[in-house]
Design a protein around this motif. Structure first.
Motif, PDB file in Angstrom:
ATOM      1  N   ALA A   3       0.837  -1.209   0.000  1.00 48.68           N
ATOM      2  CA  ALA A   3       0.000   0.000   0.000  1.00 48.68           C
ATOM      3  C   ALA A   3       0.868   1.253   0.000  1.00 48.68           C
ATOM      4  N   ASP A   4       1.939   1.237   0.806  1.00 43.17           N
ATOM      5  CA  ASP A   4       2.864   2.367   0.858  1.00 43.17           C
ATOM      6  C   ASP A   4       3.591   2.534  -0.470  1.00 43.17           C
ATOM      7  N   PHE A   5       3.999   1.415  -1.091  1.00 42.23           N
ATOM      8  CA  PHE A   5       4.671   1.461  -2.391  1.00 42.23           C
ATOM      9  C   PHE A   5       3.760   2.076  -3.456  1.00 42.23           C
ATOM     10  N   VAL A   6       2.520   1.623  -3.510  1.00 42.96           N
ATOM     11  CA  VAL A   6       1.587   2.147  -4.513  1.00 42.96           C
ATOM     12  C   VAL A   6       1.382   3.645  -4.323  1.00 42.96           C
ATOM     13  N   GLU A   7       1.182   4.068  -3.088  1.00 39.58           N
ATOM     14  CA  GLU A   7       0.933   5.493  -2.822  1.00 39.58           C
ATOM     15  C   GLU A   7       2.180   6.336  -3.071  1.00 39.58           C
ATOM     16  N   THR A   8       3.325   5.907  -2.520  1.00 37.27           N
ATOM     17  CA  THR A   8       4.541   6.723  -2.571  1.00 37.27           C
ATOM     18  C   THR A   8       5.204   6.712  -3.949  1.00 37.27           C
ATOM     19  N   ILE A   9       5.325   5.540  -4.548  1.00 35.40           N
ATOM     20  CA  ILE A   9       6.066   5.407  -5.805  1.00 35.40           C
ATOM     21  C   ILE A   9       5.161   5.541  -7.024  1.00 35.40           C
ATOM     22  N   LEU A  10       4.066   4.799  -7.031  1.00 35.06           N
ATOM     23  CA  LEU A  10       3.242   4.764  -8.238  1.00 35.06           C
ATOM     24  C   LEU A  10       2.315   5.971  -8.370  1.00 35.06           C
ATOM     25  N   ILE A  11       1.745   6.434  -7.261  1.00 37.44           N
ATOM     26  CA  ILE A  11       0.820   7.571  -7.331  1.00 37.44           C
ATOM     27  C   ILE A  11       1.558   8.899  -7.173  1.00 37.44           C
ATOM     28  N   GLU A  12       2.365   9.028  -6.118  1.00 44.02           N
ATOM     29  CA  GLU A  12       3.076  10.284  -5.881  1.00 44.02           C
ATOM     30  C   GLU A  12       4.332  10.417  -6.734  1.00 44.02           C
ATOM     31  N   GLY A  13       4.878   9.313  -7.189  1.00 45.44           N
ATOM     32  CA  GLY A  13       6.057   9.359  -8.053  1.00 45.44           C
ATOM     33  C   GLY A  13       7.347   9.739  -7.365  1.00 45.44           C
ATOM     34  N   ASP A  14       7.451   9.492  -6.071  1.00 44.18           N
ATOM     35  CA  ASP A  14       8.646   9.865  -5.316  1.00 44.18           C
ATOM     36  C   ASP A  14       9.684   8.747  -5.413  1.00 44.18           C
ATOM     37  N   MET A  15      10.446   8.750  -6.511  1.00 39.99           N
ATOM     38  CA  MET A  15      11.411   7.692  -6.762  1.00 39.99           C
ATOM     39  C   MET A  15      12.615   7.751  -5.826  1.00 39.99           C
ATOM     40  N   THR A  16      12.771   8.836  -5.076  1.00 38.52           N
ATOM     41  CA  THR A  16      13.878   8.909  -4.117  1.00 38.52           C
ATOM     42  C   THR A  16      13.711   7.891  -2.999  1.00 38.52           C
ATOM     43  N   LYS A  17      12.495   7.362  -2.830  1.00 41.04           N
ATOM     44  CA  LYS A  17      12.218   6.410  -1.758  1.00 41.04           C
ATOM     45  C   LYS A  17      12.111   4.967  -2.256  1.00 41.04           C
ATOM     46  N   ILE A  18      12.488   4.731  -3.515  1.00 38.20           N
ATOM     47  CA  ILE A  18      12.317   3.399  -4.087  1.00 38.20           C
ATOM     48  C   ILE A  18      13.115   2.353  -3.319  1.00 38.20           C
ATOM     49  N   GLY A  19      14.225   2.746  -2.740  1.00 38.87           N
ATOM     50  CA  GLY A  19      15.047   1.816  -1.981  1.00 38.87           C
ATOM     51  C   GLY A  19      14.395   1.300  -0.720  1.00 38.87           C
ATOM     52  N   HIS A  20      13.319   1.966  -0.280  1.00 42.31           N
ATOM     53  CA  HIS A  20      12.562   1.479   0.879  1.00 42.31           C
ATOM     54  C   HIS A  20      11.744   0.232   0.528  1.00 42.31           C
ATOM     55  N   PHE A  21      11.578  -0.014  -0.773  1.00 39.40           N
ATOM     56  CA  PHE A  21      10.660  -1.059  -1.217  1.00 39.40           C
ATOM     57  C   PHE A  21      11.324  -2.152  -2.052  1.00 39.40           C
ATOM     58  N   ILE A  22      12.356  -1.794  -2.823  1.00 41.41           N
ATOM     59  CA  ILE A  22      12.983  -2.731  -3.763  1.00 41.41           C
ATOM     60  C   ILE A  22      14.499  -2.619  -3.658  1.00 41.41           C
ATOM     61  N   GLY A  23      15.181  -3.770  -3.679  1.00 40.18           N
ATOM     62  CA  GLY A  23      16.633  -3.783  -3.630  1.00 40.18           C
ATOM     63  C   GLY A  23      17.254  -3.257  -4.914  1.00 40.18           C
ATOM     64  N   PRO A  24      18.533  -2.807  -4.875  1.00 38.82           N
ATOM     65  CA  PRO A  24      19.158  -2.130  -6.012  1.00 38.82           C
ATOM     66  C   PRO A  24      19.668  -3.046  -7.122  1.00 38.82           C
ATOM     67  N   ALA A  25      19.981  -4.306  -6.820  1.00 40.79           N
ATOM     68  CA  ALA A  25      20.559  -5.193  -7.833  1.00 40.79           C
ATOM     69  C   ALA A  25      19.487  -5.709  -8.790  1.00 40.79           C
ATOM     70  N   GLU A  26      19.907  -6.069 -10.012  1.00 40.76           N
ATOM     71  CA  GLU A  26      18.949  -6.547 -11.015  1.00 40.76           C
ATOM     72  C   GLU A  26      18.187  -7.767 -10.510  1.00 40.76           C
ATOM     73  N   GLY A  27      18.872  -8.645  -9.793  1.00 39.08           N
ATOM     74  CA  GLY A  27      18.232  -9.851  -9.298  1.00 39.08           C
ATOM     75  C   GLY A  27      17.330  -9.642  -8.104  1.00 39.08           C
ATOM     76  N   GLU A  55       9.442 -10.436   0.270  1.00 40.55           N
ATOM     77  CA  GLU A  55      10.436 -11.279   0.942  1.00 40.55           C
ATOM     78  C   GLU A  55      11.360 -10.392   1.772  1.00 40.55           C
ATOM     79  N   ASN A  56      11.527 -10.732   3.037  1.00 38.50           N
ATOM     80  CA  ASN A  56      12.402  -9.971   3.935  1.00 38.50           C
ATOM     81  C   ASN A  56      12.087  -8.475   3.938  1.00 38.50           C
ATOM     82  N   GLY A  57      10.808  -8.156   3.913  1.00 42.85           N
ATOM     83  CA  GLY A  57      10.383  -6.764   4.009  1.00 42.85           C
ATOM     84  C   GLY A  57      10.547  -5.939   2.751  1.00 42.85           C
ATOM     85  N   LEU A  58      10.809  -6.589   1.617  1.00 44.88           N
ATOM     86  CA  LEU A  58      10.958  -5.880   0.349  1.00 44.88           C
ATOM     87  C   LEU A  58      10.118  -6.560  -0.729  1.00 44.88           C
ATOM     88  N   ILE A  59       9.775  -5.819  -1.762  1.00 48.00           N
ATOM     89  CA  ILE A  59       9.086  -6.377  -2.927  1.00 48.00           C
ATOM     90  C   ILE A  59      10.128  -7.030  -3.823  1.00 48.00           C
TER      91      ILE A  59
END
Length: 292
Positions: free
Chosen positions: A172-196, A263-267
Motif C-alpha cells: 500500500a505504501d509502495f503504490v501510494e509513494t512510488i506509483l501515485i506520488e512518483g517519489d522515486m527517491t524512496k524506491i530503496g525502501h521497497f525494492i533492492g538495487p541489484a537486477e536480481g 520477501e524480507n520486508g521488500l518487494i
C-alpha cells in the motif's frame, strides 16, 4: 449482431463465462460437501468448469444476489446466455496458476484460452459460503520479456511465516509513494538495487530497477506516461499482495492489477495486467469497474 456478441465474449473473464453457462443450461447442482470446501477450492473448481463443463460448481454462486463488475456484461446470470452461444464447443482452456484468500475475498491469476490466449486476475467476494460479487482484469498473452520471464511463471509458494498485514502495508505504501506520488527517491525502501532483487513479469520490462526506470522514462519521452491516480483495494495472503488501482496508460483510462511477492520486508517479484476502461455510455451494468 454477431460481431457485437463476439466483442462481448472476448471481454469476458472465466468467471463471467460460467455465469453464461448457468443461464444457458440450468442444472441441479450437487451441493454435497460444499459446506466443507474452502473458498479457494470453490474458485479453482468454478474456473476449471469453464473448460470441463462440470455442473457442480454452479452451486458455489448465489444466483439471486450476484454483482458483476465486468463492464461488458449486464447484471444477472441470464445476460450471459447469448454470449455463451458464440463460443465454439470445446475451445475453452483454463488453468489457475495462483489463488489466494483474504477474508471474504479470493483472488486468482489465470491462464486460459478463450477466443485467443489471455492472462487475467479474477476477484470473488463470498457471503455465507457463496460467491456474490466478481471483478476482473485481462490482458492478451505476450512473448517473454527481455529477462525471459512470462506473464505467469515465477514463484507461487505461499510463505506462512510472512505476516499478511505487514506485506499489505508495504505494498500500500509502495503504490501510494512510488506509483501515485512518483517519489522515486524512496524506491530503496521497497525494492533492492541489484537486477536480481526485483523479478519482473511485465512483458515490456526486464528485471531490476534499471530496466523499470528505462521503460518508464521512454514512455514519458513518447508523451504516453504511465500514471496511477487512485488505489482501490489491497488484498493479500502472507507474502503475496494484489493492488487494484486506477490511472492512465497510453492515453487511455485504465485499471491496473499488480500482484507482488514480498520477501524480507521488500518487494521481490511482480506480475500485472492493464485493461482499458470503456466510456460509461458503453457499460452494460452500473456497478463500475471498481466498487471495492
Amino acid at each position: 449482431m454477431k460481431t457485437q456478441i463476439m466483442t462481448a465474449v472476448q471481454s469476458l473473464t472465466t468467471a463471467g463465462l460460467l455465469m453464461a453457462l448457468v443461464a444457458a443450461t440450468p442444472v441441479a447442482a450437487d451441493n454435497s460437501g460444499v459446506e466443507t470446501m474452502s473458498q479457494k477450492q470453490k474458485v479453482v473448481e468454478l474456473l476449471k468448469s469453464i473448460e470441463t463443463g462440470a455442473s457442480a460448481p454452479v452451486g458455489y454462486i448465489n444466483g439471486d444476489n450476484y454483482i458483476q463488475h465486468n463492464l461488458a456484461v449486464a447484471d444477472g446470470l441470464a445476460a450471459f446466455a447469448a454470449v455463451l452461444q458464440a463460443l465454439p464447443e470445446g475451445s475453452a482452456r483454463v488453468n489457475t496458476v495462483r489463488v489466494f484468500e483474504d477474508g471474504d475475498f479470493v483472488f486468482a491469476q489465470t491462464d486460459y484460452n478463450f477466443f485467443g490466449p489471455k492472462v487475467g486476475f479474477d476477484i470473488f467476494r463470498f457471503e455465507n459460503g457463496l460467491i456474490v460479487e466478481h471483478w476482473d482484469n485481462l490482458a492478451q498473452k505476450a512473448e517473454p520479456n527481455s529477462s525471459g520471464r512470462t506473464q505467469l511463471d515465477g514463484d507461487n509458494t505461499i510463505n506462512s511465516d510472512v505476516d499478511t498485514e505487514a506485506s499489505k502495508a508495504l505494498v500500500a505504501d509502495f503504490v501510494e509513494t512510488i506509483l501515485i506520488e512518483g517519489d522515486m527517491t524512496k524506491i530503496g525502501h521497497f525494492i533492492g538495487p541489484a537486477e536480481g532483487d526485483y523479478i519482473q513479469h511485465n512483458p515490456a520490462i526486464g528485471d531490476g530497477l534499471k530496466n523499470l526506470g528505462a521503460a518508464l522514462g521512454e514512455l514519458a519521452r513518447q508523451g504516453t506516461p504511465l500514471r496511477y491516480s487512485k488505489n482501490h483495494k489491497i488484498l493479500g495472503e502472507h507474502n503475496f499482495v494484489l493492488a487494484v488501482s486506477e490511472g492512465e496508460f497510453l492515453g487511455e483510462h485504465v485499471s491496473f492489477y499488480d500482484l507482488f511477492r514480498v520477501e524480507n520486508g521488500l518487494i521481490v517479484e511482480h506480475w500485472d495486467t492493464i485493461e482499458t476502461i470503456p466510456p460509461e455510455s458503453a457499460w452494460q451494468n452500473s456497478n463500475g469497474k471498481f466498487g471495492l
